[in-house]
Design a protein around this motif. Structure first.
Motif, PDB file in Angstrom:
ATOM      1  N   ARG A   1      22.397  82.152 102.118  1.00 44.17           N
ATOM      2  CA  ARG A   1      21.877  83.281 102.890  1.00 44.17           C
ATOM      3  C   ARG A   1      20.351  83.305 102.879  1.00 44.17           C
ATOM      4  O   ARG A   1      19.739  83.785 103.819  1.00 44.17           O
ATOM      5  N   SER A   2      19.741  82.786 101.802  1.00 42.43           N
ATOM      6  CA  SER A   2      18.275  82.796 101.720  1.00 42.43           C
ATOM      7  C   SER A   2      17.659  81.675 102.551  1.00 42.43           C
ATOM      8  O   SER A   2      16.638  81.868 103.219  1.00 42.43           O
ATOM      9  N   ARG A   3      18.283  80.495 102.535  1.00 44.89           N
ATOM     10  CA  ARG A   3      17.735  79.354 103.272  1.00 44.89           C
ATOM     11  C   ARG A   3      18.338  79.206 104.667  1.00 44.89           C
ATOM     12  O   ARG A   3      17.866  78.407 105.468  1.00 44.89           O
ATOM     13  N   GLN A   4      19.437  79.950 104.898  1.00 40.98           N
ATOM     14  CA  GLN A   4      20.118  79.885 106.194  1.00 40.98           C
ATOM     15  C   GLN A   4      20.552  78.460 106.534  1.00 40.98           C
ATOM     16  O   GLN A   4      20.285  77.944 107.625  1.00 40.98           O
ATOM     17  N   GLU A   5      21.250  77.852 105.558  1.00 40.41           N
ATOM     18  CA  GLU A   5      21.741  76.489 105.776  1.00 40.41           C
ATOM     19  C   GLU A   5      22.935  76.208 104.880  1.00 40.41           C
ATOM     20  O   GLU A   5      23.159  76.885 103.873  1.00 40.41           O
ATOM     21  N   LEU A   6      23.695  75.182 105.239  1.00 40.34           N
ATOM     22  CA  LEU A   6      24.813  74.742 104.405  1.00 40.34           C
ATOM     23  C   LEU A   6      24.283  74.059 103.159  1.00 40.34           C
ATOM     24  O   LEU A   6      23.235  73.415 103.189  1.00 40.34           O
ATOM     25  N   TRP A   7      25.005  74.227 102.047  1.00 40.20           N
ATOM     26  CA  TRP A   7      24.633  73.467 100.852  1.00 40.20           C
ATOM     27  C   TRP A   7      25.878  73.041 100.086  1.00 40.20           C
ATOM     28  O   TRP A   7      26.860  73.746 100.009  1.00 40.20           O
ATOM     29  N   ASN A   8      25.801  71.819  99.595  1.00 39.11           N
ATOM     30  CA  ASN A   8      26.884  71.193  98.831  1.00 39.11           C
ATOM     31  C   ASN A   8      26.563  71.344  97.351  1.00 39.11           C
ATOM     32  O   ASN A   8      25.570  70.808  96.870  1.00 39.11           O
ATOM     33  N   LYS A   9      27.363  72.112  96.633  1.00 31.80           N
ATOM     34  CA  LYS A   9      27.107  72.380  95.220  1.00 31.80           C
ATOM     35  C   LYS A   9      27.006  71.079  94.425  1.00 31.80           C
ATOM     36  O   LYS A   9      27.912  70.246  94.437  1.00 31.80           O
ATOM     37  N   GLY A  10      25.881  70.918  93.740  1.00 36.23           N
ATOM     38  CA  GLY A  10      25.684  69.754  92.883  1.00 36.23           C
ATOM     39  C   GLY A  10      25.105  68.547  93.579  1.00 36.23           C
ATOM     40  O   GLY A  10      24.933  67.502  92.949  1.00 36.23           O
ATOM     41  N   ALA A  11      24.789  68.660  94.869  1.00 40.29           N
ATOM     42  CA  ALA A  11      24.273  67.504  95.610  1.00 40.29           C
ATOM     43  C   ALA A  11      22.959  67.000  95.028  1.00 40.29           C
ATOM     44  O   ALA A  11      22.694  65.802  95.019  1.00 40.29           O
ATOM     45  N   THR A  12      22.125  67.899  94.520  1.00 37.91           N
ATOM     46  CA  THR A  12      20.847  67.494  93.931  1.00 37.91           C
ATOM     47  C   THR A  12      20.881  67.493  92.407  1.00 37.91           C
ATOM     48  O   THR A  12      20.257  66.649  91.771  1.00 37.91           O
ATOM     49  N   SER A  13      21.626  68.425  91.810  1.00 32.66           N
ATOM     50  CA  SER A  13      21.661  68.541  90.344  1.00 32.66           C
ATOM     51  C   SER A  13      22.690  67.634  89.693  1.00 32.66           C
ATOM     52  O   SER A  13      22.593  67.310  88.507  1.00 32.66           O
ATOM     53  N   GLY A  14      23.708  67.225  90.464  1.00 30.62           N
ATOM     54  CA  GLY A  14      24.815  66.455  89.896  1.00 30.62           C
ATOM     55  C   GLY A  14      25.890  67.339  89.282  1.00 30.62           C
ATOM     56  O   GLY A  14      26.912  66.844  88.811  1.00 30.62           O
ATOM     57  N   HIS A  15      25.679  68.664  89.303  1.00 23.27           N
ATOM     58  CA  HIS A  15      26.642  69.603  88.719  1.00 23.27           C
ATOM     59  C   HIS A  15      27.674  69.994  89.781  1.00 23.27           C
ATOM     60  O   HIS A  15      27.697  71.123  90.267  1.00 23.27           O
ATOM     61  N   THR A  16      28.509  69.041  90.102  1.00 21.49           N
ATOM     62  CA  THR A  16      29.448  69.186  91.208  1.00 21.49           C
ATOM     63  C   THR A  16      30.680  70.007  90.836  1.00 21.49           C
ATOM     64  O   THR A  16      30.953  70.253  89.659  1.00 21.49           O
ATOM     65  N   GLN A  17      31.401  70.415  91.872  1.00 16.06           N
ATOM     66  CA  GLN A  17      32.641  71.159  91.692  1.00 16.06           C
ATOM     67  C   GLN A  17      33.739  70.492  92.498  1.00 16.06           C
ATOM     68  O   GLN A  17      33.679  70.461  93.730  1.00 16.06           O
ATOM     69  N   LYS A  18      34.744  69.946  91.795  1.00 20.24           N
ATOM     70  CA  LYS A  18      35.899  69.349  92.447  1.00 20.24           C
ATOM     71  C   LYS A  18      36.975  70.424  92.618  1.00 20.24           C
ATOM     72  O   LYS A  18      37.441  71.003  91.640  1.00 20.24           O
ATOM     73  N   VAL A  19      37.340  70.671  93.836  1.00 18.27           N
ATOM     74  CA  VAL A  19      38.271  71.762  94.126  1.00 18.27           C
ATOM     75  C   VAL A  19      39.695  71.376  93.735  1.00 18.27           C
ATOM     76  O   VAL A  19      40.210  70.347  94.150  1.00 18.27           O
ATOM     77  N   LYS A  20      40.315  72.224  92.915  1.00 18.03           N
ATOM     78  CA  LYS A  20      41.701  72.014  92.492  1.00 18.03           C
ATOM     79  C   LYS A  20      42.674  72.907  93.254  1.00 18.03           C
ATOM     80  O   LYS A  20      43.842  72.558  93.426  1.00 18.03           O
ATOM     81  N   ALA A  21      42.186  74.057  93.695  1.00 17.20           N
ATOM     82  CA  ALA A  21      43.015  74.963  94.497  1.00 17.20           C
ATOM     83  C   ALA A  21      42.098  75.897  95.263  1.00 17.20           C
ATOM     84  O   ALA A  21      40.996  76.205  94.819  1.00 17.20           O
ATOM     85  N   LEU A  22      42.573  76.320  96.432  1.00 16.11           N
ATOM     86  CA  LEU A  22      41.790  77.202  97.294  1.00 16.11           C
ATOM     87  C   LEU A  22      42.726  78.288  97.805  1.00 16.11           C
ATOM     88  O   LEU A  22      43.739  77.997  98.429  1.00 16.11           O
ATOM     89  N   ARG A  23      42.381  79.549  97.509  1.00 15.81           N
ATOM     90  CA  ARG A  23      43.258  80.659  97.850  1.00 15.81           C
ATOM     91  C   ARG A  23      42.472  81.753  98.572  1.00 15.81           C
ATOM     92  O   ARG A  23      41.244  81.811  98.476  1.00 15.81           O
ATOM     93  N   TYR A  24      43.194  82.626  99.283  1.00 18.71           N
ATOM     94  CA  TYR A  24      42.561  83.815  99.848  1.00 18.71           C
ATOM     95  C   TYR A  24      43.399  85.029  99.489  1.00 18.71           C
ATOM     96  O   TYR A  24      44.591  84.931  99.199  1.00 18.71           O
ATOM     97  N   ASP A  25      42.742  86.203  99.479  1.00 18.17           N
ATOM     98  CA  ASP A  25      43.417  87.404  99.006  1.00 18.17           C
ATOM     99  C   ASP A  25      44.293  88.036 100.088  1.00 18.17           C
ATOM    100  O   ASP A  25      44.404  87.523 101.206  1.00 18.17           O
ATOM    101  N   CYS A  26      44.921  89.172  99.733  1.00 15.14           N
ATOM    102  CA  CYS A  26      45.891  89.817 100.617  1.00 15.14           C
ATOM    103  C   CYS A  26      45.273  90.297 101.925  1.00 15.14           C
ATOM    104  O   CYS A  26      45.963  90.401 102.946  1.00 15.14           O
ATOM    105  N   ASP A  27      43.964  90.581 101.916  1.00 14.07           N
ATOM    106  CA  ASP A  27      43.277  91.021 103.129  1.00 14.07           C
ATOM    107  C   ASP A  27      42.620  89.869 103.872  1.00 14.07           C
ATOM    108  O   ASP A  27      42.023  90.075 104.939  1.00 14.07           O
ATOM    109  N   ALA A  28      42.699  88.679 103.292  1.00 15.96           N
ATOM    110  CA  ALA A  28      42.121  87.470 103.890  1.00 15.96           C
ATOM    111  C   ALA A  28      40.612  87.579 104.088  1.00 15.96           C
ATOM    112  O   ALA A  28      40.049  86.934 104.970  1.00 15.96           O
ATOM    113  N   ASP A  29      39.953  88.397 103.224  1.00 10.81           N
ATOM    114  CA  ASP A  29      38.506  88.552 103.361  1.00 10.81           C
ATOM    115  C   ASP A  29      37.733  88.132 102.117  1.00 10.81           C
ATOM    116  O   ASP A  29      36.543  88.402 101.983  1.00 10.81           O
TER     117      ASP A  29
END
Length: 215
Positions: A53-81
Motif C-alpha cells: 500500500r505504501s509503494r503501490q506495487e506487487l511484492w514477493n515476500k523474501g525476494a530480496t531478503s531470502g526470507h521466503t514463504q512457501k505456501v502450504k494452504a490457502l483459505r478464506y473466511d465465511c464472509d470471503a473478505d
C-alpha cells in the motif's frame, strides 16, 4: 472444487487482508494485503505475493531478503473478505529480524495471568511450540535451543534418548519430583525434534485423538 478469484470480496481499494500463519507452530507471523493479481500469483507459484500500500506495487515476500514463504494452504473466511495463508517460513517473517511481527504484548486488566493459564492446562504447549519456532528462525546467540538446532538432528536425538533414560530412572526410583523435572526435559527436547522435522504438534494431537476414538 474450482476456485474463482472473484469469490473473494475485495475492499474499495481492491484489497483483501491476508493473515500469514506458520503452518507448523500455528503462530501468526504477519498481516499483509493482496489484490486479485497477487492472489493469483500466490496460487500459481506457491510463494506469497502481496500488494504494498505504501509503494503501490506487487511484492514477493523474501525476494530480496531470502526470507521466503512457501505456501502450504490457502483459505478464506465465511464472509470471503479475509485470507488465511499457512506457510513454511524461511528466516524471520518480520523486517525487524524477529520470527513474527507480533512481538509486543498489551496487558489485560480484566484477567490475571494465573487465571488465564488455569483455563487451559495445555496452553503452555502452544506457547512453548511458538518459542521453539522463534529460536529456530532467529537463532539468538547463547540460547540452548539455538545450540540444538545448529548441532542438528543427531544431537537432538541424543538428548531425547538421554532424557528418556532419566525419566525411566526417576520412575524406577519412585522419585516424583525428579520424574516431573525429567519428564519436562523430555517433552521440551521432543518438541525441538518435532520442529526440526517440520512436524506440527497438532498432528501428534490428532493422532492421539484418533487412537482415543478407536478405543
Amino acid at each position: 472444487m474450482t476456485f474463482a478469484l472473484d469469490t473473494i470480496k475485495y475492499d474499495a481499494q481492491g484489497l483483501v487482508p491476508a493473515v500469514v500463519q506458520d503452518a507448523v507452530s500455528k503462530e501468526v507471523l504477519m498481516l499483509a494485503y493482496m489484490n486479485s493479481e497477487s492472489l493469483q500469483r500466490t496460487i500459481q507459484t506457491g510463494d506469497t505475493w502481496f500488494w504494498s500500500r505504501s509503494r503501490q506495487e506487487l511484492w514477493n515476500k523474501g525476494a530480496t531478503s531470502g526470507h521466503t514463504q512457501k505456501v502450504k494452504a490457502l483459505r478464506y473466511d465465511c464472509d470471503a473478505d479475509t485470507l488465511l495463508v499457512l506457510v513454511e517460513q524461511v528466516g524471520p517473517a518480520c523486517h525487524n529480524g524477529t520470527y513474527t511481527c507480533f512481538t509486543e504484548n498489551i496487558p489485560l486488566e480484566t484477567e490475571s495471568a494465573a487465571a488465564a493459564s488455569a483455563g487451559d492446562r495445555f496452553a503452555i504447549l502452544s506457547e512453548l511450540e511458538a518459542v521453539i519456532a522463534s529460536r529456530d528462525v532467529e537463532r539468538p546467540e547463547g540460547a540452548y535451543t539455538t545450540y540444538l538446532f545448529e548441532k542438528g538432528v543427531d544431537k537432538i536425538l541424543k538428548k531425547v534418548g538421554e532424557e528418556t533414560a532419566e525419566v525411566i530412572i526417576a520412575a524406577k526410583n519412585k522419585d516424583n519430583d525428579e520424574l516431573r523435572y525429567e519428564a519436562s526435559d523430555l517433552i521440551f527436547h521432543l518438541m525441538v525434534l518435532l520442529r526440526n522435522n517440520k512436524l506440527p504438534l497438532d498432528d501428534v494431537m490428532k493422532e492421539l485423538a484418533s487412537r482415543h476414538v478407536k478405543k
